[in-house]
Enzyme design. Structure first.
Site, PDB file in Angstrom:
ATOM      1  N   GLY A 131      37.391  74.080  59.762  1.00 29.24           N
ATOM      2  CA  GLY A 131      36.068  73.978  60.355  1.00 29.24           C
ATOM      3  C   GLY A 131      35.039  74.964  59.836  1.00 29.24           C
ATOM      4  O   GLY A 131      34.065  75.257  60.530  1.00 29.24           O
ATOM      5  N   MET A 171      39.852  64.186  57.771  1.00 27.91           N
ATOM      6  CA  MET A 171      40.808  63.607  56.830  1.00 27.91           C
ATOM      7  C   MET A 171      41.318  62.216  57.215  1.00 27.91           C
ATOM      8  O   MET A 171      42.275  61.721  56.637  1.00 27.91           O
ATOM      9  CB  MET A 171      41.987  64.575  56.618  1.00 27.91           C
ATOM     10  CG  MET A 171      41.560  65.973  56.203  1.00 27.91           C
ATOM     11  SD  MET A 171      40.375  66.005  54.830  1.00 27.91           S
ATOM     12  CE  MET A 171      41.479  66.259  53.472  1.00 27.91           C
ATOM     13  N   ILE A 203      40.514  58.054  57.653  1.00 27.30           N
ATOM     14  CA  ILE A 203      39.594  57.051  57.112  1.00 27.30           C
ATOM     15  C   ILE A 203      39.085  56.179  58.252  1.00 27.30           C
ATOM     16  O   ILE A 203      39.877  55.597  58.999  1.00 27.30           O
ATOM     17  CB  ILE A 203      40.294  56.215  56.018  1.00 27.30           C
ATOM     18  CG1 ILE A 203      40.620  57.143  54.837  1.00 27.30           C
ATOM     19  CG2 ILE A 203      39.418  55.052  55.566  1.00 27.30           C
ATOM     20  CD1 ILE A 203      41.423  56.494  53.735  1.00 27.30           C
ATOM     21  N   LEU A 204      37.774  56.136  58.393  1.00 25.74           N
ATOM     22  CA  LEU A 204      37.166  55.344  59.465  1.00 25.74           C
ATOM     23  C   LEU A 204      37.180  53.859  59.076  1.00 25.74           C
ATOM     24  O   LEU A 204      37.079  53.521  57.889  1.00 25.74           O
ATOM     25  CB  LEU A 204      35.728  55.815  59.704  1.00 25.74           C
ATOM     26  CG  LEU A 204      35.609  57.257  60.234  1.00 25.74           C
ATOM     27  CD1 LEU A 204      34.177  57.775  60.084  1.00 25.74           C
ATOM     28  CD2 LEU A 204      36.064  57.353  61.689  1.00 25.74           C
ATOM     29  N   ASN A 228      29.299  62.497  54.419  1.00 22.03           N
ATOM     30  CA  ASN A 228      30.561  63.210  54.207  1.00 22.03           C
ATOM     31  C   ASN A 228      30.376  64.261  53.123  1.00 22.03           C
ATOM     32  O   ASN A 228      29.593  64.069  52.200  1.00 22.03           O
ATOM     33  CB  ASN A 228      31.627  62.195  53.751  1.00 22.03           C
ATOM     34  CG  ASN A 228      32.957  62.848  53.449  1.00 22.03           C
ATOM     35  OD1 ASN A 228      33.461  63.670  54.224  1.00 22.03           O
ATOM     36  ND2 ASN A 228      33.551  62.511  52.309  1.00 22.03           N
ATOM     37  N   HIS A 287      32.481  66.140  50.158  1.00 24.66           N
ATOM     38  CA  HIS A 287      33.715  65.965  49.390  1.00 24.66           C
ATOM     39  C   HIS A 287      33.796  67.063  48.325  1.00 24.66           C
ATOM     40  O   HIS A 287      32.809  67.335  47.643  1.00 24.66           O
ATOM     41  CB  HIS A 287      33.733  64.576  48.745  1.00 24.66           C
ATOM     42  CG  HIS A 287      35.006  64.300  48.023  1.00 24.66           C
ATOM     43  ND1 HIS A 287      36.162  63.936  48.688  1.00 24.66           N
ATOM     44  CD2 HIS A 287      35.330  64.374  46.713  1.00 24.66           C
ATOM     45  CE1 HIS A 287      37.137  63.789  47.803  1.00 24.66           C
ATOM     46  NE2 HIS A 287      36.657  64.056  46.600  1.00 24.66           N
ATOM     47  N   ASP A 340      34.917  57.476  49.481  1.00 25.43           N
ATOM     48  CA  ASP A 340      34.194  58.450  48.640  1.00 25.43           C
ATOM     49  C   ASP A 340      33.278  57.795  47.610  1.00 25.43           C
ATOM     50  O   ASP A 340      33.107  58.320  46.507  1.00 25.43           O
ATOM     51  CB  ASP A 340      35.189  59.397  47.930  1.00 25.43           C
ATOM     52  CG  ASP A 340      35.989  60.226  48.924  1.00 25.43           C
ATOM     53  OD1 ASP A 340      35.471  60.513  50.019  1.00 25.43           O
ATOM     54  OD2 ASP A 340      37.141  60.582  48.604  1.00 25.43           O
ATOM     55  N   GLU A 343      29.700  74.371  49.251  1.00 22.98           N
ATOM     56  CA  GLU A 343      29.577  73.345  50.294  1.00 22.98           C
ATOM     57  C   GLU A 343      28.687  73.833  51.429  1.00 22.98           C
ATOM     58  O   GLU A 343      27.884  73.085  51.983  1.00 22.98           O
ATOM     59  CB  GLU A 343      30.961  72.985  50.857  1.00 22.98           C
ATOM     60  CG  GLU A 343      31.843  72.232  49.894  1.00 22.98           C
ATOM     61  CD  GLU A 343      33.163  71.808  50.517  1.00 22.98           C
ATOM     62  OE1 GLU A 343      33.226  71.561  51.728  1.00 22.98           O
ATOM     63  OE2 GLU A 343      34.161  71.720  49.779  1.00 22.98           O
TER      64      GLU A 343
END
Ligand code: GAR
Length: 192
Positions: free
Chosen positions: A20, A95, A97-98, A112, A114, A150, A179
């Site tokens: 997080g 992690m 997958i929707l 997202n 990545h 992705d 990030e």
């Protein structure tokens, strides 16, 4: 996507699975006076996700769903999102997958982060593969989420140089630092 007008902030949910650090960074960003978002909800697929400590620390609602019965859990999440009037979902180290159906319900409103320079190195274990292939550069990407893993439209990317003595660990650390700069920047880009 709805734009932020004046001080009206976009209700946002952050989905996590682990440490997080991006979540913590997004919370700090959301607390800035001129930030376009307010984080209303944290969703995790694991009760052991370390990042859940930030829910308590910053007094943000959290929900955990195991995703064993994905269809049912996503249905419940959709209710949570509606209740909290969420208009932006940030996947920050999430992690799972929707489903296509879930993504359709939030079309153009899920982003997202990545840890690679997409379209290179989609999927898992990016840093391992990048080091193994002796790449000279890697980086991170913020992109819209579509049903193809992705592969949604890229919002922003940041490059990182890889040195000969870099390992998976040092690369992961360098990319993560980038990030933390990129995610808020990408949010600003799509909301202003
Ligand atoms: C980040 O490096 C993020 O890019 C990556 O997981 C890490 C989470 O770190 N996400 C993915 O690999 C998604 N496929 P954090 O929990 O400290 O934010």
């Amino acid at each position: 996507m709805k734009k932020s007008i004046g001080i009206q902030k976009i209700n946002t949910a952050v989905f996590i699975s682990g440490t997080g650090s991006n979540l913590k960074n997004l919370i700090k960003f959301s607390l800035l006076r001129n930030s376009p978002i307010i984080i209303k909800l944290i969703i995790s697929n694991s009760i052991n996700a370390k990042g859940l400590i930030y829910a308590k620390k910053y007094n943000i609602k959290k929900k955990t769903y195991g995703f064993k019965k994905k269809f049912l859990d996503e249905k419940k999440i959709l209710v949570d999102l509606k209740k909290n009037k969420v208009h932006l979902i940030c996947l920050a180290g999430f992690m799972k997958i929707l489903s296509k159906n879930f993504i359709k319900r939030f079309d153009g409103k899920i982003i997202n982060i990545h840890p690679s320079l997409l379209p290179k190195y989609k999927g898992l274990n990016t840093h391992e593969r990048v080091i193994k292939n002796k790449e000279k550069f890697s980086g991170c990407t913020v992109h819209y989420v579509t049903s193809k893993l992705d592969s949604g439209k890229i919002i922003l990317q940041k490059k990182v140089k890889i040195f000969k003595n870099d390992t998976v660990k040092t690369l992961a650390k360098k990319v993560l630092q980038k990030e933390h700069v990129l995610f808020p920047k990408a949010i600003k880009k799509i909301l202003s």
